[in-house]
Enzyme design. Sequence first.
Site, PDB file in Angstrom:
ATOM      1  NE  ARG A   8      -3.106   2.736   2.634  1.00 35.42           N
ATOM      2  CZ  ARG A   8      -3.205   3.502   3.702  1.00 35.42           C
ATOM      3  NH1 ARG A   8      -2.709   3.111   4.862  1.00 35.42           N
ATOM      4  NH2 ARG A   8      -3.792   4.680   3.636  1.00 35.42           N
TER       5      ARG A   8
ATOM      6  CG  HIS B 183      -1.317   9.133   3.192  1.00 34.93           C
ATOM      7  ND1 HIS B 183      -1.295   7.779   3.464  1.00 34.93           N
ATOM      8  CD2 HIS B 183      -1.015   9.740   4.363  1.00 34.93           C
ATOM      9  CE1 HIS B 183      -0.991   7.587   4.738  1.00 34.93           C
ATOM     10  NE2 HIS B 183      -0.809   8.763   5.300  1.00 34.93           N
TER      11      HIS B 183
ATOM     12  CD  GLU C  52      -4.729   7.604   9.715  1.00 40.51           C
ATOM     13  OE1 GLU C  52      -4.460   6.563  10.336  1.00 40.51           O
ATOM     14  OE2 GLU C  52      -4.099   8.679   9.869  1.00 40.51           O
TER      15      GLU C  52
ATOM     16  CG  ASN D 253      -5.171   3.385   8.683  1.00 37.02           C
ATOM     17  OD1 ASN D 253      -5.277   2.369   8.008  1.00 37.02           O
ATOM     18  ND2 ASN D 253      -4.820   4.543   8.165  1.00 37.02           N
TER      19      ASN D 253
ATOM     20  CE1 TYR E 191       0.124   3.311  13.696  1.00 41.56           C
ATOM     21  CE2 TYR E 191      -1.868   4.319  12.808  1.00 41.56           C
ATOM     22  CZ  TYR E 191      -0.597   3.809  12.630  1.00 41.56           C
ATOM     23  OH  TYR E 191      -0.045   3.782  11.373  1.00 41.56           O
TER      24      TYR E 191
ATOM     25  CD  GLU F 257      -1.556   4.302   8.184  1.00 41.36           C
ATOM     26  OE1 GLU F 257      -1.277   4.733   9.335  1.00 41.36           O
ATOM     27  OE2 GLU F 257      -1.769   5.057   7.213  1.00 41.36           O
TER      28      GLU F 257
END
Length: 447
Positions: free
Chosen positions: A77, A120, A165, A290, A292, A353
């Site tokens: 990606r 992005h 995002e 994504n 985290y 991600e």
Amino acid sequence: MVLPSFPADFRWGVSTAAYQIEGAAREDGRGLSIWDTFAHTEGRIKNGDTGDVACDHYHRYAEDVALMADLGVDTYRFSIAWPRVRPTGDGVNPAGLDFYDRLVDALLERGIRPLPTLFHWDLPQALQDAGGWMNRDTAHRFADYAATASARLGDRVKSWITLNEPIVHLAYGYAFGMHAPGETLMFEAMPAAHHQLLAHGLAVPALRANGAEEVLIANNCTPVRAASESPEDAAAAEVYDAFHNRLFNDPILLGRYPELMGMGLPAEPAFIRPGDLEIISAPIDGLGVNYYNPTLIAASDIATTGLPFEFREIEGVPTTAFGWPVVPEGLTELLLGLHRRYGDALPPITITENGCSTADEPAADGGVHDAARIDYLYAHISALYRAMEAGVDVRGYLTWSLLDNFEWAEGYEQRFGLVRTDFTTLERTPKDSYHWFKAALAAQRKD
């Protein structure tokens, strides 16, 4: 540490982004992006760093593709730089498209599936000068760009991600001013949310017209937890969940916005026009997630702080070099929550991600011994597997990131890569985590 056995067709890969790795900021007709402007504004980026050179991937892509092939991933990606393809938002730069031609061909020659992201965060500066994402026309310029990129690459590229995002770009770029373009509009930035979503919806048919078989959006999602059992904190957590998660998932998957009045907005904002939600909710083939960390939320007085919620620290867990809490079970929690909330409306998920920053320095033996990253990857991939066992349809895992790179406002201070980049010599050094991931992927293919 041995990973569970995933399905044979499960996708394994790495992710990057154009401004963070490409460099060549003024070569071959590339236009100025908002990140070029922001990074060259004094005081915006730690240590005055810029993405002018970054990892020099533009010139070293063959070396980086060879690293991926050796690693054993089947999916890469990356993002296409909008100002490299359409330097001012209009007009086409053939030399920019030529670069992505070369990259795609190099990937396919190594048996790696290209998965480009169209946006992005590197909006052409000329479009920002006309209002950026606060201007509805930017959504139409994005659809034009999607058509241009897919017309050139669509004979070989069958899977696409529209936006990366959009919540982070909205919040950090337009609401709080921490990222390009540096606006501090708070909740008055909400038109930028809608216009990103509209851009996504307009791009879907443009991509399909050029042969796309799989269209996704990559949303940053977080499990939201209330800081206490008080009704006030619970209500604040609900508002934050609507802002961070549902604002960019509900319109696409359900065709409607979540309740926005907790953010000081009317029930029917004027920037949402008739027919917009039908465009935005065009069927997609997968949801990029994504992840985290979870987010802990307490109540706040919007009249005083400008926000109806405030962030609290998650205590009693390890943290990354970035200071982010390491909570692998939060990924299981998140995926199960998405499964419950959207049911049959939820398309297959790809983790687009997931990764961590660690303080990576070469040891005396020349190696980079990032044991903390190995622990992180193992724990999160295992947490993902538990969600799959519980019935969540997850099709792939792409770690962030292949290379240490330009980490936005942090400059080159935070290192997320499986491969260490020396930003003076540009030498690449695979870390211990690279070798661990390589062995883990080899073991998956044997199972």
